[in-house]
Design a protein around this motif. Structure first.
Motif, PDB file in Angstrom:
ATOM      1  N   LEU A 157       0.827  -1.210   0.000  1.00  0.00           N
ATOM      2  CA  LEU A 157       0.000   0.000   0.000  1.00  0.00           C
ATOM      3  C   LEU A 157       0.861   1.260   0.000  1.00  0.00           C
ATOM      4  CD1 LEU A 157      -2.676  -1.146   2.587  1.00  0.00           C
ATOM      5  CD2 LEU A 157      -2.966  -0.933   0.124  1.00  0.00           C
ATOM      6  N   PRO A 160       2.634   1.330  -4.103  1.00  0.00           N
ATOM      7  CA  PRO A 160       1.826   0.565  -5.072  1.00  0.00           C
ATOM      8  C   PRO A 160       2.435   0.548  -6.474  1.00  0.00           C
ATOM      9  CG  PRO A 160       0.774   2.646  -4.552  1.00  0.00           C
ATOM     10  CD  PRO A 160       1.926   2.512  -3.613  1.00  0.00           C
ATOM     11  N   VAL A 161       3.063   1.653  -6.857  1.00  0.00           N
ATOM     12  CA  VAL A 161       3.634   1.699  -8.207  1.00  0.00           C
ATOM     13  C   VAL A 161       4.766   0.686  -8.329  1.00  0.00           C
ATOM     14  CG1 VAL A 161       4.858   3.153  -9.853  1.00  0.00           C
ATOM     15  CG2 VAL A 161       2.958   4.094  -8.540  1.00  0.00           C
ATOM     16  N   THR A 164       3.315  -2.911  -8.389  1.00  0.00           N
ATOM     17  CA  THR A 164       2.555  -3.305  -9.579  1.00  0.00           C
ATOM     18  C   THR A 164       3.433  -3.320 -10.825  1.00  0.00           C
ATOM     19  OG1 THR A 164       1.817  -1.025  -9.837  1.00  0.00           O
ATOM     20  CG2 THR A 164       0.286  -2.555  -8.776  1.00  0.00           C
ATOM     21  N   ASN A 165       4.665  -2.825 -10.706  1.00  0.00           N
ATOM     22  CA  ASN A 165       5.584  -3.019 -11.839  1.00  0.00           C
ATOM     23  C   ASN A 165       6.085  -4.450 -11.912  1.00  0.00           C
ATOM     24  OD1 ASN A 165       5.446  -0.530 -13.020  1.00  0.00           O
ATOM     25  ND2 ASN A 165       7.066   0.351 -11.750  1.00  0.00           N
ATOM     26  N   PRO A 168       0.835  -8.411 -10.415  1.00  0.00           N
ATOM     27  CA  PRO A 168      -0.432  -7.973 -11.031  1.00  0.00           C
ATOM     28  C   PRO A 168      -1.138  -6.900 -10.218  1.00  0.00           C
ATOM     29  CG  PRO A 168      -0.617 -10.178 -10.134  1.00  0.00           C
ATOM     30  CD  PRO A 168       0.830  -9.835 -10.119  1.00  0.00           C
ATOM     31  N   GLY A 169      -1.997  -6.129 -10.888  1.00  0.00           N
ATOM     32  CA  GLY A 169      -2.641  -4.976 -10.269  1.00  0.00           C
ATOM     33  C   GLY A 169      -3.549  -5.323  -9.111  1.00  0.00           C
ATOM     34  N   TRP A 170      -4.166  -6.525  -9.129  1.00  0.00           N
ATOM     35  CA  TRP A 170      -5.110  -6.852  -8.048  1.00  0.00           C
ATOM     36  C   TRP A 170      -4.427  -6.978  -6.696  1.00  0.00           C
ATOM     37  CZ3 TRP A 170      -3.242 -11.254  -6.106  1.00  0.00           C
ATOM     38  CH2 TRP A 170      -2.696 -12.231  -6.957  1.00  0.00           C
ATOM     39  N   VAL A 172      -2.979  -4.739  -5.099  1.00  0.00           N
ATOM     40  CA  VAL A 172      -3.203  -3.551  -4.262  1.00  0.00           C
ATOM     41  C   VAL A 172      -4.533  -3.637  -3.503  1.00  0.00           C
ATOM     42  CG1 VAL A 172      -3.402  -1.036  -4.247  1.00  0.00           C
ATOM     43  CG2 VAL A 172      -1.711  -2.136  -5.699  1.00  0.00           C
ATOM     44  N   PRO A 173      -5.681  -3.855  -4.196  1.00  0.00           N
ATOM     45  CA  PRO A 173      -6.917  -4.008  -3.416  1.00  0.00           C
ATOM     46  C   PRO A 173      -6.865  -5.203  -2.461  1.00  0.00           C
ATOM     47  CG  PRO A 173      -7.315  -4.431  -5.750  1.00  0.00           C
ATOM     48  CD  PRO A 173      -5.961  -3.827  -5.647  1.00  0.00           C
ATOM     49  N   THR A 174      -6.151  -6.257  -2.861  1.00  0.00           N
ATOM     50  CA  THR A 174      -6.027  -7.421  -1.975  1.00  0.00           C
ATOM     51  C   THR A 174      -5.245  -7.052  -0.719  1.00  0.00           C
ATOM     52  OG1 THR A 174      -5.987  -8.784  -3.960  1.00  0.00           O
ATOM     53  CG2 THR A 174      -5.362  -9.844  -1.901  1.00  0.00           C
ATOM     54  N   LEU A 176      -5.036  -4.191   0.573  1.00  0.00           N
ATOM     55  CA  LEU A 176      -5.857  -3.292   1.406  1.00  0.00           C
ATOM     56  C   LEU A 176      -6.809  -4.078   2.303  1.00  0.00           C
ATOM     57  CD1 LEU A 176      -6.795  -0.450   2.181  1.00  0.00           C
ATOM     58  CD2 LEU A 176      -8.457  -0.597   0.342  1.00  0.00           C
ATOM     59  N   VAL A 177      -7.515  -5.057   1.726  1.00  0.00           N
ATOM     60  CA  VAL A 177      -8.460  -5.805   2.562  1.00  0.00           C
ATOM     61  C   VAL A 177      -7.719  -6.635   3.601  1.00  0.00           C
ATOM     62  CG1 VAL A 177     -10.388  -5.829   0.959  1.00  0.00           C
ATOM     63  CG2 VAL A 177      -8.707  -7.654   0.816  1.00  0.00           C
TER      64      VAL A 177
END
Lengths: 266, 324
Positions: A157, A160-161, A164-165, A168-170, A172-174, A176-177
């Motif tokens: 978190l 994030p940049v 995600t380089n 995979p993009g998911w 970040v939301p993962t 977070l939860v």
């Protein structure tokens, strides 16, 4: 464990040394970092609450809160590193026995069910515990699996940049939860189970000072860790018989002598 | 020496003797003058409410709340102008006739959203041109009454007389308030459903990093450097997300938009944004199942924790163990 010994306090209460100064320092670090993280993290999770908005305003705004949260996080990471170094140092350098009493055993499961039976009234006595009861082990190992979750998701978190380089993009939301719910789990356990059984239980209410002083009154020790207590007494007698008093455990003995001299001064 | 007598006469005669009275009188007089001057200044400053420019004295009639013009087909057009509102608005120093022409009573009515926007555009040409190109403007040209025009976003009650400048805290288009302003329409489920917009855009924004940071960021602009609706979607030139031109229309565009703030963000970064969708098994399955798992864990741990403490409290109390 040779390093636990009975000492007499200045006020005449017999106590047993349970924690060394490193363990006391680690618990303080854990309290401070955890409180910093909770006080700055919870209002972020519950952002719509008026109380959260008020509190963040008190702390001087969102940007300050984020900084404090990160300081708390680095403090907790430092604590984890400190603990691992402490463990390795005492095992590898000081040649202390591996603290296998912290490992979960079959006896913990048996003891857990015996305690449940006692609590619902199907058993007259509480189970007899050795150095650690199941709750203490559970709390210790909770940090061992919860810590990495919090640290890893927290870094995702925070950067994030960067993540995600590579991932995979998911992620970040993962993250977070996972980060916010794992915190709630820790919060529930600490504020409900830990506080009740450690501080509010019979014989200790309102505050159990042993993690801050390192010493537990004999009466309480006898009740909470009877198996270890009996072994300690036996050991103590044996040592007095041999008149050796000193064990191979150099680091601890030094600390103990300091403490002894402290009390004699009083 | 007796400093103070028991009765008031004694006190006064003592004070007179000591010549204290004159001192007290002089001091209290001074304090009184300062107080009066201070209060007068505050009152004077406070009452110096800038009155809206009204060179033709329009408000002498139009300040009547009952003033209305009947329409031929039935109904009426309210002609009331709230003077206080107008005096606080951005255009308070622009005379009525600037917008309403020098012959306001011969203007053809009723005015429409399109004619109103056109009127604003006679000065705000750049914004008007952008708006005509936007998804709202396209629909406006088609005569759609639902679309957002100037006053829908810039005024609290959709009145051109109460527009407040964007940098003022109470402006509907002040950064902190933008999301709530968009939500007036985009939070209306029924209205949005008629355009096949099913995402709860406002709720999901407020749940997201940006919305939370905005919510908790206070009201100072320095704390509000977070993205709100317009930062990603555009403001006057807003495009439908289904449009190729939209800054969030394709993943490629979205990534470029993210990069406006998040330096180095790529398409993977952008794909982590859920597009205002609720996490579900089909959008971001991992996040969805991880959250499910953790919520179950919270329940399990919560029930165990509370159950354990409740059981223990009852058992300890029944055995009087706290009294030992």
């Amino acid at each position: 464990m040779a390093r636990t010994r009975i000492i007499v306090n200045g006020d005449g209460i017999e106590s047993i040394v349970r924690f060394d100064k490193h363990q006391i320092a680690q618990h303080w670090l854990l309290i401070i970092s955890e409180m910093m993280l909770l006080l700055t993290g919870l209002p972020q999770k519950f952002a719509t609450w008026a109380a959260s908005q008020w509190w963040i305003n008190v702390l001087g705004g969102m940007e300050n809160v984020r900084i404090v949260h990160r300081i708390g996080a680095y403090l907790m990471i430092a604590l984890c590193v400190y603990h691992v170094i402490y463990l390795l140092y005492s095992i590898l350098v000081l040649k202390r026995p591996f603290p296998k009493k912290m490992l979960p055993t079959r006896q913990d499961i048996v003891g857990f069910f015996q305690e449940m039976m006692y609590l619902v009234g199907w058993r007259k006595e509480e189970p007899k515990w050795d150095r650690f009861n199941w709750k203490e082990k559970f709390e210790y190992w909770s940090i061992a699996w919860g810590g990495p979750i919090m640290i890893l998701s927290g870094f995702i978190l925070m950067f994030p940049v960067f993540f995600t380089n590579m991932l995979p993009g998911w992620i970040v939301p993962t993250a977070l939860v996972a980060h916010s719910w794992e915190a709630i789990i820790a919060l529930i356990w600490i504020f409900v189970v830990h506080f009740f059984f450690v501080h509010f239980g019979p014989g200790v209410f309102p505050l159990n000072k042993s993690i801050f002083t390192g010493k537990v009154p004999v009466k309480l020790y006898k009740h909470e860790h009877p198996l270890e207590y009996e072994r300690l007494i036996a050991q103590q007698k044996e040592e007095e018989g041999n008149d050796s008093g000193h064990t191979e455990d150099t680091l601890y003995r030094e600390g103990e002598e300091e403490e002894d001299s402290l009390y004699s001064k009083k | 020496m007796k400093l103070w007598n028991n009765n008031i006469y004694g006190s006064i005669s003592w004070a007179l003797k000591r010549k204290v009275t004159t001192k007290i009188l002089r001091t209290s007089f001074l304090v009184l003058i300062i107080l009066i001057l201070g209060i007068a200044t505050v009152v004077a400053l406070d009452s110096d409410k800038a009155n809206a420019l009204d060179e033709s004295d329009c408000l002498s009639c139009h300040s009547d709340p009952m003033l209305a013009k009947p329409i031929v087909g039935g109904g009426s057009i309210p002609l009331y102008v709230d003077g206080d509102e107008q005096s606080a608005s951005a255009h308070r120093y622009i005379d009525c006739t600037t917008c309403h022409t020098t012959e306001p009573h011969s203007v053809e009515t009723p005015l429409t959203k399109a004619s109103l926007a056109e009127k604003c555009g006679s000065c705000h040409q750049y914004q008007y041109k952008l708006h005509l190109d936007s998804v709202h403007g396209e629909q406006l040209a088609l005569g759609n009454p639902d679309v957002a025009t100037c006053v829908d976003c810039h005024s609290e009650n959709r009145s051109p007389h109460s527009i407040i400048r964007v940098l003022e805290h109470n402006a509907t288009a002040y950064k902190k308030n933008i999301a709530a302003t968009c939500a007036v329409c985009h939070g209306d489920g029924e209205l949005m459903a008629s355009y096949d917009i099913t995402e709860k855009v406002y709720e999901s924004y407020m749940r997201d990093f940006h919305g939370k940071a905005m919510e908790l960021g206070g009201t100072e602009l320095s704390q509000l450097n977070k993205a709100t609706c317009t930062n990603c979607h555009g403001a006057h030139n807003i495009k439908s997300v289904n449009s190729e031109d939209s800054p969030v229309g394709t993943l490629e565009h979205l990534a470029a938009t993210c990069e406006g703030c998040h330096e180095g963000a790529g398409e993977e970064f952008a794909s982590g944004f859920l597009g205002h969708k609720q996490t579900s098994a089909s959008t971001v399955p991992v996040a969805y199942y991880v959250e499910k798992f953790f919520i179950i864990m919270v329940w399990v741990i919560g029930v165990i924790a509370i159950g354990l403490v409740a059981l223990a409290a009852i058992r300890y109390a029944s055995q009087h163990r706290w009294k030992e």
